[in-house]
Design a protein around this motif. Structure first.
Motif, PDB file in Angstrom:
ATOM      1  N   SER A   1       0.634  -1.225  -0.022  1.00 39.29           N
ATOM      2  CA  SER A   1       0.040   0.033  -0.570  1.00 39.29           C
ATOM      3  C   SER A   1       1.079   0.865  -0.735  1.00 39.29           C
ATOM      4  CB  SER A   1      -0.436  -0.092   0.961  1.00 39.29           C
ATOM      5  OG  SER A   1      -1.816  -0.735   0.904  1.00 39.29           O
ATOM      6  N   MET A   2       1.666   1.246   0.632  1.00 38.95           N
ATOM      7  CA  MET A   2       2.871   2.451   0.964  1.00 38.95           C
ATOM      8  C   MET A   2       3.494   2.346   0.016  1.00 38.95           C
ATOM      9  SD  MET A   2       6.897   2.340   1.186  1.00 38.95           S
ATOM     10  CE  MET A   2       7.432   3.894   0.869  1.00 38.95           C
ATOM     11  N   LEU A   3       3.774   1.232  -1.073  1.00 41.22           N
ATOM     12  CA  LEU A   3       4.499   1.679  -2.387  1.00 41.22           C
ATOM     13  C   LEU A   3       4.276   2.098  -3.708  1.00 41.22           C
ATOM     14  CD1 LEU A   3       6.528  -2.045  -3.377  1.00 41.22           C
ATOM     15  CD2 LEU A   3       7.519   0.622  -3.516  1.00 41.22           C
ATOM     16  N   ALA A   4       2.919   2.001  -3.626  1.00 40.90           N
ATOM     17  CA  ALA A   4       1.834   2.539  -4.146  1.00 40.90           C
ATOM     18  C   ALA A   4       1.609   3.869  -4.291  1.00 40.90           C
ATOM     19  CB  ALA A   4       0.101   2.003  -4.684  1.00 40.90           C
ATOM     20  N   GLU A   5       1.725   4.169  -2.925  1.00 33.31           N
ATOM     21  CA  GLU A   5       0.693   5.468  -3.012  1.00 33.31           C
ATOM     22  C   GLU A   5       2.361   6.425  -3.055  1.00 33.31           C
ATOM     23  OE1 GLU A   5      -1.837   6.755  -2.469  1.00 33.31           O
ATOM     24  OE2 GLU A   5      -2.825   5.604  -0.544  1.00 33.31           O
ATOM     25  N   LEU A   6       3.250   6.642  -2.797  1.00 28.15           N
ATOM     26  CA  LEU A   6       4.961   6.497  -2.866  1.00 28.15           C
ATOM     27  C   LEU A   6       4.533   6.764  -4.194  1.00 28.15           C
ATOM     28  CD1 LEU A   6       7.691   8.240  -2.401  1.00 28.15           C
ATOM     29  CD2 LEU A   6       8.015   5.287  -1.952  1.00 28.15           C
ATOM     30  N   ILE A   7       4.211   5.435  -5.556  1.00 23.57           N
ATOM     31  CA  ILE A   7       5.007   5.922  -6.970  1.00 23.57           C
ATOM     32  C   ILE A   7       3.124   7.037  -7.240  1.00 23.57           C
ATOM     33  CG2 ILE A   7       4.124   4.641  -8.947  1.00 23.57           C
ATOM     34  CD1 ILE A   7       4.696   2.157  -7.781  1.00 23.57           C
ATOM     35  N   ALA A   8       2.482   6.804  -6.750  1.00 27.12           N
ATOM     36  CA  ALA A   8       1.589   8.211  -7.494  1.00 27.12           C
ATOM     37  C   ALA A   8       2.288   9.557  -7.075  1.00 27.12           C
ATOM     38  CB  ALA A   8       0.254   7.868  -6.666  1.00 27.12           C
ATOM     39  N   GLY A   9       2.625   9.498  -5.703  1.00 32.23           N
ATOM     40  CA  GLY A   9       3.212  11.298  -5.457  1.00 32.23           C
ATOM     41  C   GLY A   9       4.248  10.675  -6.463  1.00 32.23           C
ATOM     42  N   LEU A  10       5.479  10.218  -6.578  1.00 34.81           N
ATOM     43  CA  LEU A  10       6.354  10.896  -7.432  1.00 34.81           C
ATOM     44  C   LEU A  10       6.538  11.373  -8.718  1.00 34.81           C
ATOM     45  CD1 LEU A  10       8.946   7.554  -5.890  1.00 34.81           C
ATOM     46  CD2 LEU A  10       8.848  10.329  -5.927  1.00 34.81           C
ATOM     47  N   SER A  11       4.863  10.261  -9.320  1.00 37.63           N
ATOM     48  CA  SER A  11       4.149  10.339 -10.571  1.00 37.63           C
ATOM     49  C   SER A  11       3.971  11.526 -10.552  1.00 37.63           C
ATOM     50  CB  SER A  11       3.711   9.702 -10.233  1.00 37.63           C
ATOM     51  OG  SER A  11       4.430   8.174 -11.156  1.00 37.63           O
ATOM     52  N   ARG A  12       3.456  12.248  -9.879  1.00 40.15           N
ATOM     53  CA  ARG A  12       2.412  13.691 -10.063  1.00 40.15           C
ATOM     54  C   ARG A  12       4.094  14.394  -9.357  1.00 40.15           C
ATOM     55  NH1 ARG A  12      -1.370  11.313  -6.477  1.00 40.15           N
ATOM     56  NH2 ARG A  12      -0.356  12.310  -4.247  1.00 40.15           N
ATOM     57  N   ARG A  13       4.971  14.252  -8.601  1.00 41.16           N
ATOM     58  CA  ARG A  13       5.845  15.226  -8.930  1.00 41.16           C
ATOM     59  C   ARG A  13       6.784  15.060 -10.324  1.00 41.16           C
ATOM     60  NH1 ARG A  13       7.287  17.467  -3.750  1.00 41.16           N
ATOM     61  NH2 ARG A  13       9.174  17.506  -3.929  1.00 41.16           N
ATOM     62  N   GLY A  14       6.612  14.790 -11.197  1.00 46.68           N
ATOM     63  CA  GLY A  14       6.894  14.427 -12.464  1.00 46.68           C
ATOM     64  C   GLY A  14       8.296  13.556 -12.585  1.00 46.68           C
ATOM     65  N   HIS A  15       8.794  12.182 -11.377  1.00 38.33           N
ATOM     66  CA  HIS A  15       9.089  11.491 -11.888  1.00 38.33           C
ATOM     67  C   HIS A  15       8.800  10.348 -12.574  1.00 38.33           C
ATOM     68  CE1 HIS A  15      11.223  14.064  -9.653  1.00 38.33           C
ATOM     69  NE2 HIS A  15      10.491  13.492  -8.677  1.00 38.33           N
ATOM     70  N   GLU A  16       9.807   9.414 -13.477  1.00 39.00           N
ATOM     71  CA  GLU A  16       9.750   8.582 -14.238  1.00 39.00           C
ATOM     72  C   GLU A  16       9.990   7.106 -13.183  1.00 39.00           C
ATOM     73  OE1 GLU A  16      12.044   8.762 -17.557  1.00 39.00           O
ATOM     74  OE2 GLU A  16      11.397  10.354 -18.238  1.00 39.00           O
ATOM     75  N   VAL A  17       8.811   6.078 -13.274  1.00 40.31           N
ATOM     76  CA  VAL A  17       8.893   5.454 -11.752  1.00 40.31           C
ATOM     77  C   VAL A  17       8.856   4.083 -12.960  1.00 40.31           C
ATOM     78  CG1 VAL A  17       8.758   4.629  -9.873  1.00 40.31           C
ATOM     79  CG2 VAL A  17       8.484   6.999 -10.419  1.00 40.31           C
ATOM     80  N   THR A  18       9.942   3.151 -12.655  1.00 41.64           N
ATOM     81  CA  THR A  18      10.193   1.616 -12.977  1.00 41.64           C
ATOM     82  C   THR A  18       9.275   0.594 -11.922  1.00 41.64           C
ATOM     83  OG1 THR A  18      10.946   2.000 -14.988  1.00 41.64           O
ATOM     84  CG2 THR A  18      10.392  -0.146 -14.045  1.00 41.64           C
ATOM     85  N   LEU A  19       8.612  -0.004 -11.746  1.00 40.41           N
ATOM     86  CA  LEU A  19       8.479  -0.838 -10.730  1.00 40.41           C
ATOM     87  C   LEU A  19       8.475  -2.194 -10.741  1.00 40.41           C
ATOM     88  CD1 LEU A  19       6.445  -1.693  -7.848  1.00 40.41           C
ATOM     89  CD2 LEU A  19       4.952  -1.739  -9.182  1.00 40.41           C
ATOM     90  N   VAL A  20       8.853  -2.713  -9.713  1.00 39.85           N
ATOM     91  CA  VAL A  20       9.154  -4.355 -10.161  1.00 39.85           C
ATOM     92  C   VAL A  20       9.122  -5.496  -9.214  1.00 39.85           C
ATOM     93  CG1 VAL A  20      11.323  -5.883 -10.101  1.00 39.85           C
ATOM     94  CG2 VAL A  20      11.877  -4.016 -11.007  1.00 39.85           C
ATOM     95  N   ALA A  21       7.633  -6.132  -8.940  1.00 43.89           N
ATOM     96  CA  ALA A  21       7.005  -6.333  -8.065  1.00 43.89           C
ATOM     97  C   ALA A  21       5.743  -7.678  -9.061  1.00 43.89           C
ATOM     98  CB  ALA A  21       5.803  -5.690  -8.331  1.00 43.89           C
ATOM     99  N   ALA A  22       5.395  -8.360  -8.714  1.00 43.88           N
ATOM    100  CA  ALA A  22       4.350  -9.442  -9.154  1.00 43.88           C
ATOM    101  C   ALA A  22       2.906  -9.528  -9.082  1.00 43.88           C
ATOM    102  CB  ALA A  22       5.079 -10.206  -7.605  1.00 43.88           C
ATOM    103  N   GLY A  23       2.577 -10.598 -10.442  1.00 44.56           N
ATOM    104  CA  GLY A  23       1.422 -10.330 -10.340  1.00 44.56           C
ATOM    105  C   GLY A  23       1.125  -9.099 -11.477  1.00 44.56           C
ATOM    106  N   ARG A  24      -0.213  -9.135 -10.924  1.00 44.90           N
ATOM    107  CA  ARG A  24      -1.047  -7.250 -12.226  1.00 44.90           C
ATOM    108  C   ARG A  24      -0.514  -6.012 -11.897  1.00 44.90           C
ATOM    109  NH1 ARG A  24      -7.204  -8.949 -10.489  1.00 44.90           N
ATOM    110  NH2 ARG A  24      -6.341  -8.603  -8.984  1.00 44.90           N
ATOM    111  N   PRO A  25       0.125  -5.610 -12.635  1.00 41.38           N
ATOM    112  CA  PRO A  25       0.540  -3.891 -12.928  1.00 41.38           C
ATOM    113  C   PRO A  25      -0.727  -3.547 -12.244  1.00 41.38           C
ATOM    114  CG  PRO A  25      -0.267  -4.578 -15.344  1.00 41.38           C
ATOM    115  CD  PRO A  25       0.285  -6.174 -14.144  1.00 41.38           C
ATOM    116  N   GLY A  26      -0.759  -2.177 -11.902  1.00 39.70           N
ATOM    117  CA  GLY A  26      -1.782  -1.803 -10.643  1.00 39.70           C
ATOM    118  C   GLY A  26      -1.330   0.126 -10.451  1.00 39.70           C
ATOM    119  N   THR A  27      -0.158  -0.272 -10.486  1.00 37.03           N
ATOM    120  CA  THR A  27      -0.163   2.129 -10.244  1.00 37.03           C
ATOM    121  C   THR A  27       0.653   2.570 -11.757  1.00 37.03           C
ATOM    122  OG1 THR A  27       3.012   1.510 -10.703  1.00 37.03           O
ATOM    123  CG2 THR A  27       0.825   0.949  -8.694  1.00 37.03           C
ATOM    124  N   SER A  28       0.096   3.668 -12.196  1.00 39.07           N
ATOM    125  CA  SER A  28       1.261   4.365 -12.528  1.00 39.07           C
ATOM    126  C   SER A  28       2.333   4.406 -13.443  1.00 39.07           C
ATOM    127  CB  SER A  28       0.635   5.803 -13.016  1.00 39.07           C
ATOM    128  OG  SER A  28       1.949   6.472 -12.049  1.00 39.07           O
TER     129      SER A  28
END
Length: 371
Positions: free
Chosen positions: A36-63
């Motif tokens: 949950s914290m990761l999803a929120e952090l990715i959203a916050g960083l994306s809003r600040r204009g950063h390019e984020v790549t997520l390495v994780a299991a399962g289905r994509p669920g963030t930007s």
């Protein structure tokens, strides 16, 4: 490594790789505090204009751009070594073709590959830092920059290679605010003995309040504890309502008169506390771990030293202002505050030893020296 827009300057776009643990999807469908914290952090960083790549299991669920290690998270094997190690090996392979300014690793085994990365590695310590976990992070040495999620956590192992403290956070607006509460109190979490569900029932009963308990019972230890300490205490005034998904969790947190958080260990943060306060619900907790950093005693809840003091605090919580709870979360524990704090950590890590002399957690409350 320097970004095309001028890193480590203060305003350039950062290319950030986020490595999640393997056990749940991001965001999780049920339990999963780190996810949950990761999803929120990715959203916050994306809003600040950063390019984020997520390495994780399962289905994509963030930007974020998504790179998969497992088609389905190996949730039924939590605690086993091989899924964690295989996840780290696959993440290492996936990162071989990624040009990044910083890798932010939230997994356990992943930091073992930090020395082979061209980008610096930042590790958020979601675990305790004493015992074997502390020895592990100590052995990693200066290959990783450690971030604590509370000053209390950092104090337990001041010799680790700390880069700073950044408190966990929530998207405050995603939690419903309720000023008028129901006539019951709440305990919510994993049914681990250290979480103190049995103490919550005892305190609510002593205060003459009905209590609802919501949480996960999946691991053998959780079932054993629930059957031994919690089930015998259940009755009309103490009801187990099952595991709560994101929607049900918000309903419970918003409706409760207070959240009971009688932990019996030095918990490094405690997300459920800020989730409750975001809903305008005060927290009654024991003085362990990060609790005094999160709960403003007498304003957003009550912090007590002994279990027998909790019942009186439950009654007193009726007099606290729900708006003060919500306001404190928005000022100190909102995603934007967390994203700003991590951005500073990333820039300092990317700048190297000759970079900025320190970082903050975003609020100014937890300012720690870099190195």
């Amino acid at each position: 490594m320097v970004s095309a827009t001028g890193l480590p300057g203060r305003r350039g776009t950062l290319r950030i790789v986020m490595v999640a643990p393997p056990w749940y999807e991001v965001p999780p469908r049920g339990y999963g505090g780190i996810e949950s914290m990761l999803a929120e952090l990715i959203a916050g960083l994306s809003r600040r204009g950063h390019e984020v790549t997520l390495v994780a299991a399962g289905r994509p669920g963030t930007s974020a751009r998504f790179l998969r290690t497992y088609a389905s998270p190996p949730s039924g094997r939590i605690g086993q070594a091989l899924p964690e190690v295989l996840h780290a090996a696959r993440a290492h392979d996936l990162l071989a073709g990624i040009d990044a300014d910083v890798v932010h690793d939230h997994s356990l085994a992943g930091p073992l590959t930090a020395a082979a990365r061209t980008a610096p590695t930042v590790v958020t310590c979601h675990h305790e830092v004493d015992g074997e976990f502390g020895e592990y992070y100590r052995a990693l040495g200066r290959e990783v920059s450690m971030v604590g999620i509370s000053a209390a956590q950092r104090r337990l192992a001041p010799d680790l290679n700390w880069a700073g403290v950044v408190h966990n956070a929530v998207e405050t607006g995603s939690f419903p605010f309720r000023e008028r509460k129901e006539d019951w109190v709440l305990w919510l979490g994993r049914f681990n003995e250290d979480k103190g569900a049995h103490l919550a029932v005892d305190a609510a009963r002593a205060a003459g309040r009905r209590i609802l308990l919501a949480g996960r019972i999946t691991e053998p230890g959780e079932r054993e504890y629930f059957d031994r300490e919690v089930a015998p205490r259940l009755g009309p005034d103490a009801v187990y309502v099952g595991e709560a998904d994101a929607v049900r969790k918000r309903e419970l947190l918003a409706g409760a008169r207070c959240l009971l958080f009688p932990i019996l260990w030095e918990e490094p943060f405690g997300m459920v506390m800020i989730e409750a306060m975001a809903c305008g619900t005060p927290v009654v907790a024991l003085r362990r771990g990060a609790v005094p950093e999160v709960v403003a005693d007498g304003l957003t809840g009550f912090v007590r030293s002994r279990p027998e003091e909790l019942a009186e605090a439950v009654e007193a919580a009726d007099g606290l202002d729900p708006r003060a709870c919500r306001s404190r979360v928005r000022r100190r524990f909102d995603v934007e505050v967390m994203a700003e704090g991590y951005e500073r950590v990333y820039r300092a890590a990317a700048a190297g030893p000759e970079g900025p002399a320190g970082v903050t957690g975003g609020t100014g409350e937890a300012v720690l020296p870099l190195r």
